[in-house]
Scaffold this active site. Structure first.
Site, PDB file in Angstrom:
ATOM      1  N   GLU A  47      45.435  44.754  50.408  1.00 45.80           N
ATOM      2  CA  GLU A  47      46.231  44.664  49.195  1.00 45.80           C
ATOM      3  C   GLU A  47      45.686  45.738  48.250  1.00 45.80           C
ATOM      4  O   GLU A  47      44.476  45.768  47.994  1.00 45.80           O
ATOM      5  CB  GLU A  47      46.079  43.271  48.579  1.00 45.80           C
ATOM      6  CG  GLU A  47      47.044  43.052  47.453  1.00 45.80           C
ATOM      7  CD  GLU A  47      46.907  41.675  46.793  1.00 45.80           C
ATOM      8  OE1 GLU A  47      46.258  40.785  47.370  1.00 45.80           O
ATOM      9  OE2 GLU A  47      47.460  41.534  45.695  1.00 45.80           O
ATOM     10  N   ARG A 271      34.842  36.099  58.481  1.00 49.78           N
ATOM     11  CA  ARG A 271      34.677  37.204  57.538  1.00 49.78           C
ATOM     12  C   ARG A 271      33.205  37.575  57.436  1.00 49.78           C
ATOM     13  O   ARG A 271      32.313  36.780  57.741  1.00 49.78           O
ATOM     14  CB  ARG A 271      35.272  36.853  56.184  1.00 49.78           C
ATOM     15  CG  ARG A 271      34.514  35.795  55.399  1.00 49.78           C
ATOM     16  CD  ARG A 271      35.287  35.315  54.176  1.00 49.78           C
ATOM     17  NE  ARG A 271      35.463  36.335  53.164  1.00 49.78           N
ATOM     18  CZ  ARG A 271      36.647  36.849  52.817  1.00 49.78           C
ATOM     19  NH1 ARG A 271      37.755  36.450  53.388  1.00 49.78           N
ATOM     20  NH2 ARG A 271      36.733  37.761  51.885  1.00 49.78           N
ATOM     21  N   LYS A 281      36.941  41.042  45.466  1.00 50.76           N
ATOM     22  CA  LYS A 281      37.428  42.182  44.686  1.00 50.76           C
ATOM     23  C   LYS A 281      37.481  41.843  43.199  1.00 50.76           C
ATOM     24  O   LYS A 281      37.265  42.701  42.360  1.00 50.76           O
ATOM     25  CB  LYS A 281      38.811  42.608  45.187  1.00 50.76           C
ATOM     26  CG  LYS A 281      38.734  43.585  46.350  1.00 50.76           C
ATOM     27  CD  LYS A 281      40.109  44.110  46.713  1.00 50.76           C
ATOM     28  CE  LYS A 281      40.713  43.300  47.818  1.00 50.76           C
ATOM     29  NZ  LYS A 281      42.014  43.791  48.275  1.00 50.76           N
TER      30      LYS A 281
HETATM   31  P1  ATP Z   1      38.986  39.889  48.539  1.00 47.77           P
HETATM   32  O1  ATP Z   1      38.883  38.413  48.788  1.00 47.77           O
HETATM   33  O2  ATP Z   1      37.676  40.598  48.474  1.00 47.77           O
HETATM   34  O3  ATP Z   1      39.860  40.247  47.386  1.00 47.77           O
HETATM   35  P2  ATP Z   1      41.099  40.182  50.364  1.00 47.77           P
HETATM   36  O4  ATP Z   1      41.040  39.389  51.587  1.00 47.77           O
HETATM   37  O5  ATP Z   1      42.002  39.697  49.291  1.00 47.77           O
HETATM   38  O6  ATP Z   1      39.650  40.465  49.843  1.00 47.77           O
HETATM   39  P3  ATP Z   1      42.712  42.257  51.404  1.00 47.77           P
HETATM   40  O7  ATP Z   1      42.967  43.578  50.791  1.00 47.77           O
HETATM   41  O8  ATP Z   1      43.800  41.273  51.452  1.00 47.77           O
HETATM   42  O9  ATP Z   1      41.470  41.674  50.637  1.00 47.77           O
HETATM   43  O10 ATP Z   1      42.068  42.424  52.828  1.00 47.77           O
HETATM   44  C1  ATP Z   1      42.543  43.297  53.813  1.00 47.77           C
HETATM   45  C2  ATP Z   1      42.004  42.861  55.140  1.00 47.77           C
HETATM   46  O11 ATP Z   1      40.582  42.854  55.137  1.00 47.77           O
HETATM   47  C3  ATP Z   1      42.449  41.455  55.472  1.00 47.77           C
HETATM   48  O12 ATP Z   1      42.881  41.423  56.809  1.00 47.77           O
HETATM   49  C4  ATP Z   1      41.227  40.626  55.254  1.00 47.77           C
HETATM   50  O13 ATP Z   1      41.212  39.516  56.094  1.00 47.77           O
HETATM   51  C5  ATP Z   1      40.099  41.609  55.580  1.00 47.77           C
HETATM   52  N1  ATP Z   1      38.889  41.244  54.877  1.00 47.77           N
HETATM   53  C6  ATP Z   1      38.733  41.056  53.550  1.00 47.77           C
HETATM   54  N2  ATP Z   1      37.470  40.666  53.260  1.00 47.77           N
HETATM   55  C7  ATP Z   1      36.806  40.616  54.447  1.00 47.77           C
HETATM   56  C8  ATP Z   1      35.464  40.279  54.827  1.00 47.77           C
HETATM   57  N3  ATP Z   1      34.546  39.919  53.929  1.00 47.77           N
HETATM   58  N4  ATP Z   1      35.149  40.338  56.131  1.00 47.77           N
HETATM   59  C9  ATP Z   1      36.052  40.713  57.041  1.00 47.77           C
HETATM   60  N5  ATP Z   1      37.317  41.034  56.759  1.00 47.77           N
HETATM   61  C10 ATP Z   1      37.705  40.997  55.475  1.00 47.77           C
HETATM   62 MG    MG Z   2      44.082  39.180  50.644  1.00 49.71          MG
END
Ligand code: ATP
Ligand code: MG
Length: 588
Positions: A47, A271, A281
């Site tokens: 995102e 994760r 984030k």
């Molecule tokens: P955050 O919770 O930090 O805002 P998010 O999951 O909202 O992260 P996205 O931009 O939606 O962030 O994530 C893009 C991809 O990265 C998704 O497929 C998500 O599952 C993966 N991802 C995010 N954080 C992790 C993590 N800590 N370990 C592994 N994969 C991750």
């Molecule tokens: Mg997300």
């Protein structure tokens, strides 16, 4: 998910680095063998609401790595269904980070490109009697959803006719209604044991400007409705996401089944969590916005651009991700494993240089005044091809202030009165006397040298126990050096006691800036360099002998050089906790 997190350290993880198939590789190989698909297509779906962090790096390495291993491809898809928090700044930065990590996407897509298709599919579901417009407020919807043990209540609008729903949904799109006044919901089962099936919201009204679609839309699809269908549009075979989405998987499948479209499948992995840092984030944005760090690429940040500026190599991040592997249960990885991966790579590739961070003057009294000689130094003992360089030596030098002790304890092998010590690549020298200022600080150390020991070996087999680094005072160049420590002082910064936040767990000493460090002259040309393949600017990286790995900072100019310490040569945190246990540090 209920497993207690376990801490993994560098040696156990390295030892367990067996080449076994992980569960995703098993699934892929089975599908390929059975002919379910001829090749695989994965996607990385960030995102664009912030910069990528090391957790994303794991997801990138996994998605791109699997495709690479099995001759498939990976799409980059921006999951941009939430216009309020998203921005093109993030879109650009995310692409840089992925390319820097060494991956290239097959296609670049935006969920927003699918808004028309998603809208049409919503109409299809309305026509099938599988979606309806609900006028309840979000609070009412939440209240009527029930709980895991109590079934939800049907909305009073649930039995609207198809015609009425089509009309209302078209008018939602046309902008006739206010934010929050209506939603489109799937019509499934308000008593379903899986809460996700209790008439999930598909669309919400949001009169907001989108960074790509502008003001075209005032209704936006929810994650659960957009994600699977976007996968399906792209013919993604393996939609890999983190564990918390496992309860969403049946709904992911339900939409695809009802629409009869390409059957993408979702798979979940644990994760990445790392101690001594935060990875949400939202929290990283707060650190930036409230100036706890200098920006998203502050070298203390767990962002990919932060690691890049800190001097991490793509290889080290990839090998870290490889080493931690892919699991089906959550765990916490020790921060030191990152540094271990960096050291391992830089040890092979970083050129060695001499730098003195906390200088004290040394005068070699019996060395001819005004003379300079060039001594040969090895660039990288790990790689003969890196060759040698010439380092100037003269009568006045700088050494590290803590490489001298006037009254040394036993087993102190560095410079001390009357104790012979080797100057790296140069000569054996012996301290004869010191000069001090009024406060008793040493201002100058007087030594003598043995001309027969040129290059650092004695002709008579005489041994010295200590070797220290130095720079020639006349030739040295000045630099600022930024020393970093962990951004947080506690292992689990997200866990703050009552009335405190993760900000209270910040390490107040995470940045120490040293001015007037003295570097050997060859470092004058150290700079940021454009990577020929990716076009991304990368810092030149070095090992400063005996001190650690350092890289040029992007603030550096020819007039004012700035270096960052990437990591120490050894794991100082492990040493610290060991010495705490044994009751005190010794200074060897
Ligand atoms: P955050 O919770 O930090 O805002 P998010 O999951 O909202 O992260 P996205 O931009 O939606 O962030 O994530 C893009 C991809 O990265 C998704 O497929 C998500 O599952 C993966 N991802 C995010 N954080 C992790 C993590 N800590 N370990 C592994 N994969 C991750
Ligand atoms: Mg997300």
């Amino acid at each position: 998910m209920s497993d207690t997190p376990h801490i993994e350290n560098a040696s156990s993880a390295a030892a367990a680095n067996e080449k076994q198939l992980n569960f995703l590789e098993e699934i892929i190989e089975q599908g390929l063998n059975e002919g379910t698909y001829k090749s695989i297509l994965t996607r990385f779906p960030p995102e664009p609401n912030g910069y990528l962090h090391i957790g994303h790096a794991k997801s990138i390495c996994l998605n791109f790595g699997l495709a690479k291993k099995y001759g498939g491809k990976t799409n980059l898809r921006f999951d941009d269904t939430n216009p309020v928090k998203e921005d093109t700044e993030y879109v650009d930065a995310i692409q840089d980070d992925i390319r820097w990590l060494g991956f290239q996407w097959a296609g670049i897509h935006y969920a927003s490109d699918y808004f028309d298709q998603l809208y049409e599919w919503a109409v299809v579901l309305i026509k099938k009697g599988l979606a309806y417009v609900d006028d309840q407020t979000l609070e009412e919807i939440r209240a009527n959803r029930g709980t895991v043990t109590v079934p939800g209540k049907n909305s009073p609008y649930r039995d609207r006719s198809v015609e009425e729903n089509l009309d209302l949904f078209a008018r939602m799109k046309a902008g006739e209604f206010e934010d929050g006044s209506k939603v489109l919901r799937a019509k499934i089962d308000m008593a379903h044991p899986n809460m996700q099936f209790r008439d999930p919201i598909m669309y919400r009204i949001l009169h907001a400007h989108h960074h790509r679609t502008g003001d075209k839309w005032c209704i936006y699809p929810m994650y659960d409705y957009a994600h699977g269908q976007s996968d399906s549009i792209e013919n993604i075979t393996h939609s890999i996401c983190t564990l918390e989405f496992d309860i969403h998987r049946p709904l992911y499948d339900w939409f695809i089944e009802q629409l009869g479209i390409f059957p993408s499948h979702q798979y979940e992995f644990a994760r990445l969590n790392i101690n001594y840092t935060v990875m949400s984030k939202r929290k990283l944005l707060q650190l930036v916005k409230e100036n706890y760090v200098s920006g998203w690429d502050d070298p203390r940040m767990p962002t990919i651009c932060g690691f890049r500026r800190r001097g991490y190599t793509p290889e080290s991040i990839r090998s870290f991700c490889e080493r931690i592997g892919v699991a089906k249960r959550d765990n916490i990885i020790d921060y030191s494993l990152l540094e271990f991966s960096l050291r391992e790579h830089l040890n092979k590739v970083a050129q060695r240089r001499m730098a003195v961070l906390d200088p004290v003057k040394v005068v070699i009294d019996n060395y001819p005044e005004g003379e300079t000689e060039m001594l040969t130094a090895i660039n990288n003992p790990e790689n003969a091809e890196d060759g040698t360089r010439e380092v100037p030596f003269s009568r006045e030098l700088y050494i590290e202030r803590d490489d001298f002790m006037e009254n040394p304890p036993k087993k102190y092998f560095r410079m001390a009165p009357g104790q012979e010590v080797r100057l790296r690549y140069a000569y054996f020298v012996t301290c004869q006397s010191v000069e001090k200022d009024a406060e008793g600080n040493i201002t100058c150390i007087h030594c003598t040298y043995d001309p027969a020991t040129r290059g650092g070996d004695s002709p008579d087999g005489r041994k010295v126990k200590g070797t220290i680094h130095w720079v020639s005072a006349q030739h040295a160049i000045d630099a600022e050096v930024r020393m970093f420590d962990r951004l947080f002082a506690t292992e689990a910064p997200d866990e703050a006691p009552e009335g405190k936040t993760f900000l209270d767990n910040l390490n107040p000493n995470s940045l120490q800036t040293l001015q007037h460090c003295k570097l050997e002259p060859s470092l004058a040309s150290a700079s940021m360099q454009k990577n020929a393949e990716t076009g991304i600017m990368e810092p030149e990286r070095f090992q400063f002998e005996r001190l650690g790995y350092f890289c040029v900072d992007r603030d550096s100019t020819a007039e004012h050089l700035v270096f960052n310490r990437s990591c120490t040569l050894k794991d100082s945190w492990a040493k610290m906790s060991k010495s705490k246990k044994s009751g005190g540090a010794t200074n060897g």
